[in-house]
Design a protein around this motif. Structure first.
Motif, PDB file in Angstrom:
ATOM      1  N   LEU A 270      14.679   4.608  63.269  1.00  0.00           N
ATOM      2  CA  LEU A 270      13.728   5.832  63.904  1.00  0.00           C
ATOM      3  C   LEU A 270      14.548   6.300  65.187  1.00  0.00           C
ATOM      4  CD1 LEU A 270      10.815   6.608  62.881  1.00  0.00           C
ATOM      5  CD2 LEU A 270      10.073   5.133  64.890  1.00  0.00           C
ATOM      6  N   LEU A 271      14.723   7.735  65.206  1.00  0.00           N
ATOM      7  CA  LEU A 271      15.503   8.398  66.443  1.00  0.00           C
ATOM      8  C   LEU A 271      14.368   8.870  67.287  1.00  0.00           C
ATOM      9  CD1 LEU A 271      17.898  10.033  63.960  1.00  0.00           C
ATOM     10  CD2 LEU A 271      18.677   8.371  65.891  1.00  0.00           C
ATOM     11  N   THR A 272      14.417   8.231  68.327  1.00  0.00           N
ATOM     12  CA  THR A 272      13.580   8.411  69.428  1.00  0.00           C
ATOM     13  C   THR A 272      13.937   8.157  70.732  1.00  0.00           C
ATOM     14  OG1 THR A 272      11.551   7.266  70.508  1.00  0.00           O
ATOM     15  CG2 THR A 272      12.450   6.576  68.440  1.00  0.00           C
ATOM     16  N   PRO A 273      13.609   9.049  71.752  1.00  0.00           N
ATOM     17  CA  PRO A 273      14.227   8.754  73.347  1.00  0.00           C
ATOM     18  C   PRO A 273      13.752   7.346  73.606  1.00  0.00           C
ATOM     19  CG  PRO A 273      12.789  10.846  73.030  1.00  0.00           C
ATOM     20  CD  PRO A 273      12.788  10.198  71.992  1.00  0.00           C
TER      21      PRO A 273
ATOM     22  N   SER B 142      18.132   5.741  70.552  1.00  0.00           N
ATOM     23  CA  SER B 142      18.169   6.852  71.220  1.00  0.00           C
ATOM     24  C   SER B 142      19.739   7.333  71.441  1.00  0.00           C
ATOM     25  CB  SER B 142      17.642   6.620  72.707  1.00  0.00           C
ATOM     26  OG  SER B 142      17.983   7.637  73.761  1.00  0.00           O
ATOM     27  N   ILE B 143      20.152   8.413  71.618  1.00  0.00           N
ATOM     28  CA  ILE B 143      21.796   8.441  72.037  1.00  0.00           C
ATOM     29  C   ILE B 143      21.820   8.871  73.264  1.00  0.00           C
ATOM     30  CG2 ILE B 143      22.143   9.536  69.686  1.00  0.00           C
ATOM     31  CD1 ILE B 143      22.338  12.280  71.093  1.00  0.00           C
ATOM     32  N   GLY B 144      20.845   8.654  74.193  1.00  0.00           N
ATOM     33  CA  GLY B 144      21.122   8.919  75.808  1.00  0.00           C
ATOM     34  C   GLY B 144      19.932   9.323  76.510  1.00  0.00           C
ATOM     35  N   ASP B 145      20.164   9.055  77.838  1.00  0.00           N
ATOM     36  CA  ASP B 145      18.770   9.387  78.609  1.00  0.00           C
ATOM     37  C   ASP B 145      18.489  10.750  78.982  1.00  0.00           C
ATOM     38  OD1 ASP B 145      18.175   6.764  78.078  1.00  0.00           O
ATOM     39  OD2 ASP B 145      18.974   6.091  80.342  1.00  0.00           O
ATOM     40  N   TYR B 146      18.230  11.426  78.009  1.00  0.00           N
ATOM     41  CA  TYR B 146      17.839  12.644  78.383  1.00  0.00           C
ATOM     42  C   TYR B 146      16.789  13.351  77.189  1.00  0.00           C
ATOM     43  CZ  TYR B 146      22.079  12.554  75.271  1.00  0.00           C
ATOM     44  OH  TYR B 146      23.009  12.316  74.439  1.00  0.00           O
ATOM     45  N   VAL B 147      16.130  14.326  77.040  1.00  0.00           N
ATOM     46  CA  VAL B 147      14.941  14.394  76.044  1.00  0.00           C
ATOM     47  C   VAL B 147      15.344  15.764  74.930  1.00  0.00           C
ATOM     48  CG1 VAL B 147      12.874  15.044  75.682  1.00  0.00           C
ATOM     49  CG2 VAL B 147      13.272  13.552  77.608  1.00  0.00           C
ATOM     50  N   LEU B 148      15.832  15.544  73.945  1.00  0.00           N
ATOM     51  CA  LEU B 148      16.037  16.501  73.021  1.00  0.00           C
ATOM     52  C   LEU B 148      14.601  16.825  72.238  1.00  0.00           C
ATOM     53  CD1 LEU B 148      18.959  14.557  71.017  1.00  0.00           C
ATOM     54  CD2 LEU B 148      19.245  16.494  72.678  1.00  0.00           C
ATOM     55  N   SER B 149      14.640  18.291  71.638  1.00  0.00           N
ATOM     56  CA  SER B 149      13.322  18.492  71.176  1.00  0.00           C
ATOM     57  C   SER B 149      13.199  17.928  69.822  1.00  0.00           C
ATOM     58  CB  SER B 149      13.623  20.178  70.941  1.00  0.00           C
ATOM     59  OG  SER B 149      14.696  20.302  70.370  1.00  0.00           O
ATOM     60  N   GLY B 150      14.201  16.973  69.227  1.00  0.00           N
ATOM     61  CA  GLY B 150      13.821  16.303  68.109  1.00  0.00           C
ATOM     62  C   GLY B 150      15.135  15.431  67.730  1.00  0.00           C
ATOM     63  N   GLY B 151      14.796  14.914  66.739  1.00  0.00           N
ATOM     64  CA  GLY B 151      15.991  13.626  66.744  1.00  0.00           C
ATOM     65  C   GLY B 151      17.365  14.192  65.712  1.00  0.00           C
ATOM     66  N   GLU B 152      17.257  15.429  65.271  1.00  0.00           N
ATOM     67  CA  GLU B 152      18.197  15.907  64.457  1.00  0.00           C
ATOM     68  C   GLU B 152      19.455  15.892  65.114  1.00  0.00           C
ATOM     69  OE1 GLU B 152      15.091  17.286  64.731  1.00  0.00           O
ATOM     70  OE2 GLU B 152      14.110  17.106  62.837  1.00  0.00           O
ATOM     71  N   ALA B 153      19.599  16.424  66.000  1.00  0.00           N
ATOM     72  CA  ALA B 153      20.830  16.400  66.915  1.00  0.00           C
ATOM     73  C   ALA B 153      21.309  14.969  67.071  1.00  0.00           C
ATOM     74  CB  ALA B 153      21.090  17.365  68.288  1.00  0.00           C
ATOM     75  N   ALA B 154      20.436  13.939  67.265  1.00  0.00           N
ATOM     76  CA  ALA B 154      20.843  12.593  67.600  1.00  0.00           C
ATOM     77  C   ALA B 154      21.322  12.030  66.037  1.00  0.00           C
ATOM     78  CB  ALA B 154      19.598  11.857  67.989  1.00  0.00           C
ATOM     79  N   ALA B 155      20.720  12.377  64.938  1.00  0.00           N
ATOM     80  CA  ALA B 155      21.008  11.947  63.678  1.00  0.00           C
ATOM     81  C   ALA B 155      22.495  12.220  63.498  1.00  0.00           C
ATOM     82  CB  ALA B 155      20.089  12.341  62.787  1.00  0.00           C
TER      83      ALA B 155
HETATM   84 CL1  6GU Z   1      17.170  10.120  69.088  1.00  0.00          CL
HETATM   85  N1  6GU Z   1      15.467  11.798  70.079  1.00  0.00           N
HETATM   86  C1  6GU Z   1      15.203  12.722  71.078  1.00  0.00           C
HETATM   87  N2  6GU Z   1      14.025  13.478  70.791  1.00  0.00           N
HETATM   88  N3  6GU Z   1      15.386  12.905  72.156  1.00  0.00           N
HETATM   89  C2  6GU Z   1      16.580  12.008  72.436  1.00  0.00           C
HETATM   90  C3  6GU Z   1      16.995  11.222  71.605  1.00  0.00           C
HETATM   91  C4  6GU Z   1      16.542  11.139  70.413  1.00  0.00           C
HETATM   92  N4  6GU Z   1      18.189  10.483  72.029  1.00  0.00           N
HETATM   93  C5  6GU Z   1      18.206  11.038  73.015  1.00  0.00           C
HETATM   94  N5  6GU Z   1      17.359  11.827  73.570  1.00  0.00           N
END
Ligand code: 6GU
Length: 234
Positions: A90-93, A136-149
Protein backbone atom coordinates in the motif's frame (compact mmCIF):
# COMPACT_ATOMS: atom_id res chain seq x y z
CA UNK A 1 8.99 -9.87 -12.07
CA UNK A 2 5.29 -9.24 -12.30
CA UNK A 3 4.04 -5.87 -11.10
CA UNK A 4 0.39 -4.91 -10.86
CA UNK A 5 -0.51 -1.30 -10.13
CA UNK A 6 -3.99 -0.59 -8.79
CA UNK A 7 -5.05 3.02 -9.19
CA UNK A 8 -7.98 5.39 -9.66
CA UNK A 9 -5.93 7.26 -12.27
CA UNK A 10 -4.38 4.82 -14.74
CA UNK A 11 -3.71 7.71 -17.11
CA UNK A 12 -1.09 9.05 -14.70
CA UNK A 13 1.25 6.25 -15.77
CA UNK A 14 1.18 7.51 -19.33
CA UNK A 15 4.48 6.66 -20.95
CA UNK A 16 6.78 5.88 -17.99
CA UNK A 17 6.91 2.17 -18.76
CA UNK A 18 7.76 2.83 -22.41
CA UNK A 19 11.06 4.65 -21.87
CA UNK A 20 14.57 4.02 -20.61
CA UNK A 21 15.30 1.21 -18.14
CA UNK A 22 11.66 0.23 -17.70
CA UNK A 23 11.26 -0.23 -21.44
CA UNK A 24 14.44 -2.30 -21.64
CA UNK A 25 13.35 -4.49 -18.71
CA UNK A 26 9.99 -5.11 -20.39
CA UNK A 27 11.61 -5.88 -23.73
CA UNK A 28 13.87 -8.40 -22.01
CA UNK A 29 10.76 -9.93 -20.41
CA UNK A 30 12.24 -9.27 -16.97
CA UNK A 31 9.40 -6.90 -16.07
CA UNK A 32 5.74 -7.55 -16.75
CA UNK A 33 3.79 -4.54 -15.52
CA UNK A 34 0.04 -3.96 -15.69
CA UNK A 35 -2.06 -1.04 -14.55
CA UNK A 36 -5.59 -1.65 -13.27
CA UNK A 37 -8.35 0.89 -12.79
CA UNK A 38 -9.95 0.33 -9.37
CA UNK A 39 -13.10 2.02 -10.67
CA UNK A 40 -13.62 -0.93 -13.03
CA UNK A 41 -14.25 -3.07 -9.93
CA UNK A 42 -17.20 -1.10 -8.57
CA UNK A 43 -20.69 -2.56 -8.85
CA UNK A 44 -22.96 0.45 -8.33
CA UNK A 45 -24.44 2.60 -11.07
CA UNK A 46 -22.24 5.58 -10.24
CA UNK A 47 -19.01 3.55 -10.04
CA UNK A 48 -18.30 4.98 -6.57
CA UNK A 49 -14.74 4.58 -5.30
CA UNK A 50 -14.80 6.94 -2.31
CA UNK A 51 -17.20 8.19 0.36
CA UNK A 52 -17.44 10.53 3.37
CA UNK A 53 -15.59 9.48 6.50
CA UNK A 54 -17.61 8.01 9.36
CA UNK A 55 -17.38 10.43 12.29
CA UNK A 56 -17.14 13.41 9.99
CA UNK A 57 -14.17 15.46 8.92
CA UNK A 58 -12.74 16.73 5.68
CA UNK A 59 -12.06 14.82 2.52
CA UNK A 60 -13.11 11.46 1.22
CA UNK A 61 -12.06 7.92 2.06
CA UNK A 62 -11.35 5.15 -0.45
CA UNK A 63 -14.00 2.46 -0.22
CA UNK A 64 -13.09 -1.08 0.75
CA UNK A 65 -15.11 -3.14 -1.78
CA UNK A 66 -13.62 -1.90 -5.10
CA UNK A 67 -10.06 -2.25 -3.81
CA UNK A 68 -10.61 -5.80 -2.52
CA UNK A 69 -12.48 -6.81 -5.70
CA UNK A 70 -9.62 -5.46 -7.79
CA UNK A 71 -6.98 -7.28 -5.71
CA UNK A 72 -8.94 -10.57 -5.94
CA UNK A 73 -9.22 -10.22 -9.69
CA UNK A 74 -5.54 -9.45 -10.09
CA UNK A 75 -4.50 -12.41 -7.94
CA UNK A 76 -6.88 -14.74 -9.80
CA UNK A 77 -5.80 -13.67 -13.28
CA UNK A 78 -2.11 -12.95 -12.80
CA UNK A 79 -0.96 -15.77 -10.53
CA UNK A 80 -0.81 -18.64 -12.99
CA UNK A 81 -0.78 -22.29 -11.94
CA UNK A 82 -1.02 -21.48 -8.22
CA UNK A 83 2.45 -20.00 -8.64
CA UNK A 84 4.36 -17.60 -6.51
CA UNK A 85 2.89 -15.57 -3.71
CA UNK A 86 2.26 -11.90 -4.37
CA UNK A 87 3.55 -9.18 -2.07
CA UNK A 88 0.89 -6.55 -1.52
CA UNK A 89 2.10 -3.00 -0.96
CA UNK A 90 0.00 0.00 0.00
CA UNK A 91 1.49 3.35 -1.02
CA UNK A 92 0.72 5.88 1.68
CA UNK A 93 2.53 8.74 3.43
CA UNK A 94 2.15 6.76 6.67
CA UNK A 95 4.19 3.86 5.34
CA UNK A 96 7.74 2.75 6.10
CA UNK A 97 10.22 5.03 4.33
CA UNK A 98 11.35 3.48 1.05
CA UNK A 99 15.13 3.30 0.60
CA UNK A 100 17.78 1.42 -1.36
CA UNK A 101 17.80 -1.50 1.09
CA UNK A 102 14.06 -1.94 0.60
CA UNK A 103 14.45 -1.59 -3.17
CA UNK A 104 16.90 -4.49 -3.06
CA UNK A 105 14.53 -6.59 -0.96
CA UNK A 106 11.62 -5.93 -3.30
CA UNK A 107 13.75 -6.73 -6.37
CA UNK A 108 13.84 -10.34 -5.14
CA UNK A 109 10.04 -10.65 -4.98
CA UNK A 110 8.48 -12.41 -8.00
CA UNK A 111 5.18 -10.54 -7.90
CA UNK A 112 4.36 -7.09 -6.52
CA UNK A 113 0.88 -5.65 -6.19
CA UNK A 114 1.06 -1.88 -5.61
CA UNK A 115 -2.09 -0.12 -4.41
CA UNK A 116 -2.14 3.65 -4.89
CA UNK A 117 -4.07 5.69 -2.37
CA UNK A 118 -5.91 8.93 -3.00
CA UNK A 119 -8.13 11.31 -1.07
CA UNK A 120 -7.81 11.31 2.71
CA UNK A 121 -6.84 7.68 2.86
CA UNK A 122 -8.03 4.09 2.76
CA UNK A 123 -10.89 2.55 4.70
CA UNK A 124 -8.98 0.81 7.51
CA UNK A 125 -10.54 -2.54 6.54
CA UNK A 126 -8.39 -2.55 3.41
CA UNK A 127 -5.41 -2.85 5.78
CA UNK A 128 -7.12 -5.41 7.98
CA UNK A 129 -8.12 -7.60 5.04
CA UNK A 130 -4.87 -7.47 3.04
CA UNK A 131 -2.24 -6.92 5.75
CA UNK A 132 -0.11 -5.12 3.17
CA UNK A 133 3.35 -3.70 3.56
CA UNK A 134 2.92 0.10 3.70
CA UNK A 135 5.46 2.28 1.93
CA UNK A 136 6.09 6.00 1.70
CA UNK A 137 8.78 7.46 -0.57
CA UNK A 138 9.59 10.39 1.74
CA UNK A 139 8.28 12.86 4.24
CA UNK A 140 6.13 15.07 2.05
CA UNK A 141 2.55 14.70 0.86
CA UNK A 142 1.74 13.69 -2.70
CA UNK A 143 -1.79 13.96 -4.02
CA UNK A 144 -1.73 10.23 -4.61
CA UNK A 145 0.40 7.12 -4.60
CA UNK A 146 0.93 7.03 -8.38
CA UNK A 147 4.15 9.04 -8.47
CA UNK A 148 5.40 6.96 -5.54
CA UNK A 149 4.55 3.70 -7.35
CA UNK A 150 6.55 4.93 -10.35
CA UNK A 151 9.53 5.65 -8.09
CA UNK A 152 9.33 2.21 -6.45
CA UNK A 153 9.03 0.40 -9.80
CA UNK A 154 12.01 2.27 -11.24
CA UNK A 155 14.27 1.72 -8.22
CA UNK A 156 13.33 -1.97 -7.99
CA UNK A 157 13.47 -2.80 -11.71
CA UNK A 158 17.05 -1.60 -12.19
CA UNK A 159 18.11 -4.10 -9.49
CA UNK A 160 16.53 -7.14 -11.18
CA UNK A 161 19.42 -9.34 -12.41
CA UNK A 162 19.93 -8.89 -16.14
CA UNK A 163 18.19 -5.52 -16.47
CA UNK A 164 21.39 -3.47 -16.35
CA UNK A 165 24.58 -4.41 -18.12
CA UNK A 166 27.34 -5.90 -15.97
CA UNK A 167 29.31 -2.63 -15.96
CA UNK A 168 26.45 -0.70 -14.38
CA UNK A 169 25.72 -3.53 -11.94
CA UNK A 170 29.28 -3.51 -10.64
CA UNK A 171 29.08 0.26 -10.21
CA UNK A 172 25.89 -0.20 -8.21
CA UNK A 173 27.73 -2.67 -5.95
CA UNK A 174 30.56 -0.23 -5.28
CA UNK A 175 28.06 2.30 -3.90
CA UNK A 176 26.45 -0.39 -1.89
CA UNK A 177 22.95 0.52 -0.89
CA UNK A 178 23.33 4.26 -1.03
CA UNK A 179 25.62 4.90 1.90
CA UNK A 180 27.94 7.05 -0.23
CA UNK A 181 27.00 9.72 -2.74
CA UNK A 182 28.48 9.72 -6.22
CA UNK A 183 31.76 11.46 -7.04
CA UNK A 184 31.76 14.19 -9.76
CA UNK A 185 31.86 12.91 -13.33
CA UNK A 186 33.14 14.57 -16.50
CA UNK A 187 33.12 13.79 -20.20
CA UNK A 188 34.49 15.66 -23.22
CA UNK A 189 35.30 18.47 -23.86
CA UNK A 190 38.30 18.81 -21.49
CA UNK A 191 37.55 22.53 -21.14
CA UNK A 192 34.16 24.26 -21.32
CA UNK A 193 33.73 28.02 -20.75
CA UNK A 194 36.90 28.09 -18.72
CA UNK A 195 35.89 25.11 -16.56
CA UNK A 196 38.46 22.36 -16.80
CA UNK A 197 38.26 18.66 -16.12
CA UNK A 198 40.44 17.93 -13.05
CA UNK A 199 43.95 16.89 -14.16
CA UNK A 200 43.89 13.73 -12.08
CA UNK A 201 41.08 12.28 -14.24
CA UNK A 202 43.24 12.75 -17.33
CA UNK A 203 46.44 11.49 -15.70
CA UNK A 204 45.90 7.81 -16.50
CA UNK A 205 46.99 6.97 -12.94
CA UNK A 206 44.21 4.62 -11.87
CA UNK A 207 45.21 4.47 -8.23
CA UNK A 208 45.23 8.28 -7.98
CA UNK A 209 41.87 8.46 -9.77
CA UNK A 210 40.35 5.92 -7.38
CA UNK A 211 41.66 7.85 -4.36
CA UNK A 212 40.36 11.18 -5.74
CA UNK A 213 36.92 9.73 -6.39
CA UNK A 214 36.76 8.19 -2.93
CA UNK A 215 37.71 11.51 -1.33
CA UNK A 216 35.14 13.46 -3.39
CA UNK A 217 32.45 10.91 -2.53
CA UNK A 218 33.24 11.19 1.15
CA UNK A 219 33.25 15.02 1.08
CA UNK A 220 30.00 15.17 -0.87
CA UNK A 221 28.34 12.72 1.50
CA UNK A 222 29.58 14.70 4.53
CA UNK A 223 28.35 18.06 3.25
CA UNK A 224 25.05 16.94 1.71
CA UNK A 225 24.02 14.23 4.17
CA UNK A 226 25.48 15.57 7.41
CA UNK A 227 25.35 12.76 9.96
CA UNK A 228 21.70 11.93 9.15
CA UNK A 229 22.53 8.23 9.05
CA UNK A 230 23.45 8.28 12.73
CA UNK A 231 20.60 10.53 13.88
CA UNK A 232 17.79 8.60 12.27
CA UNK A 233 15.60 6.29 14.22
CA UNK A 234 15.97 2.69 13.07
CL1 6GU B 1 3.36 6.56 -1.07
N1 6GU B 1 1.66 8.56 -1.06
C1 6GU B 1 1.32 9.84 -0.88
N2 6GU B 1 0.05 10.22 -1.10
N3 6GU B 1 2.18 10.78 -0.50
C2 6GU B 1 3.43 10.38 -0.29
C3 6GU B 1 3.86 9.06 -0.47
C4 6GU B 1 2.92 8.15 -0.86
N4 6GU B 1 5.17 8.98 -0.17
C5 6GU B 1 5.53 10.22 0.16
N5 6GU B 1 4.49 11.05 0.09
Amino acid sequence: MKVDVLTLFPGMFGGVFAESILRIAREKRLLDVRVWNIRDFTSDRHRTVDDKPYGGGPGMVMKVEPVLECVSHVLATRVEGGGEEAKIVLLTPQGRRFDQVMARELSEVPHLVLICGHYEGFDERIRLALEPEELSIGDYVLSGGEAAATVVIDAVTRLIPGVLGSFESVREESFSDGDQLEYPQYTRPAEFRGMEVPDVLRSGDHEKIRAWREKMSRERTQSRRPKERFDEAP
